[in-house]
Motif scaffolding. Sequence first.
Motif, PDB file in Angstrom:
ATOM      1  N   GLU A  96       0.794  -1.216   0.000  1.00 19.35           N
ATOM      2  CA  GLU A  96       0.000   0.000   0.000  1.00 19.35           C
ATOM      3  C   GLU A  96       0.834   1.276   0.000  1.00 19.35           C
ATOM      4  O   GLU A  96       0.287   2.363  -0.177  1.00 19.35           O
ATOM      5  CB  GLU A  96      -0.962  -0.005   1.198  1.00 19.35           C
ATOM      6  N   THR A  97       2.151   1.147   0.159  1.00 20.02           N
ATOM      7  CA  THR A  97       3.006   2.341   0.071  1.00 20.02           C
ATOM      8  C   THR A  97       3.289   2.701  -1.390  1.00 20.02           C
ATOM      9  O   THR A  97       3.816   3.767  -1.672  1.00 20.02           O
ATOM     10  CB  THR A  97       4.340   2.120   0.808  1.00 20.02           C
ATOM     11  N   ARG A  98       2.931   1.798  -2.317  1.00 20.56           N
ATOM     12  CA  ARG A  98       3.134   2.044  -3.748  1.00 20.56           C
ATOM     13  C   ARG A  98       1.834   2.505  -4.392  1.00 20.56           C
ATOM     14  O   ARG A  98       0.747   2.294  -3.855  1.00 20.56           O
ATOM     15  CB  ARG A  98       3.591   0.758  -4.458  1.00 20.56           C
ATOM     16  N   SER A  99       1.954   3.108  -5.570  1.00 20.00           N
ATOM     17  CA  SER A  99       0.778   3.483  -6.353  1.00 20.00           C
ATOM     18  C   SER A  99       0.064   2.215  -6.808  1.00 20.00           C
ATOM     19  O   SER A  99       0.677   1.316  -7.382  1.00 20.00           O
ATOM     20  CB  SER A  99       1.201   4.314  -7.560  1.00 20.00           C
ATOM     21  N   PHE A 100      -1.236   2.144  -6.567  1.00 22.93           N
ATOM     22  CA  PHE A 100      -2.000   0.967  -6.975  1.00 22.93           C
ATOM     23  C   PHE A 100      -2.043   0.859  -8.493  1.00 22.93           C
ATOM     24  O   PHE A 100      -1.897  -0.232  -9.051  1.00 22.93           O
ATOM     25  CB  PHE A 100      -3.421   1.027  -6.420  1.00 22.93           C
TER      26      PHE A 100
END
Length: 202
Positions: A77-81
Amino acid sequence: MDAPRPNRMSAPGITEPTEAIARARAGDADAWGELYREYAPAMFRFCRRALPTREDAEDATMEIFMKLRDKLVQYDETRSFSAWLYKVAANHCWDLLRRRKIRQDKETEDVETVPLEHPDPNQLDRMIEQSTSDEVRKALGKLGARARMALVMRYYSDMSYDEIADALGVRRAFVGVVLLRARHELRQALGEPGAMAAGGAL
């Protein structure tokens, strides 16, 4: 360092669906529906550029979302989905092309014949802007599978050189060569008689 990417062709910026993802992970069917409605059109456009036919793209889009039911637990969730989803789509499309044994590029053969710096670096952008979506897809279809996938991953899903290298199974240093050849070949394909039409859009 990665070369700059044209913003015009980058993956669309979409608000992160944090709540829907959490609900989908918990098995909420409505949340899956929300994610599909939000992202399926962009995934289809990506697959349509990467794969030979519309039917292939339609099937691949459905298969990608079926895969998400298993892969969503891996999403950080720390990355762009959207960036993560494009990576899943790129890997899926490349696997399809490899399994079908579609012709690969010649890799480094004749690389010295490709100009290292085109005299007008904006020519390809202008050619794309003056071409219809169908013409761009047809031009991409004239490229070898690896060249086409590299362009689609780089310019339509905003993937880094490292991500492209990982997806294609090549050295990172080779990605630049693949993209150089692919851009050169795409310019040639778009420049063929009948390939240009004013007023088109990606």
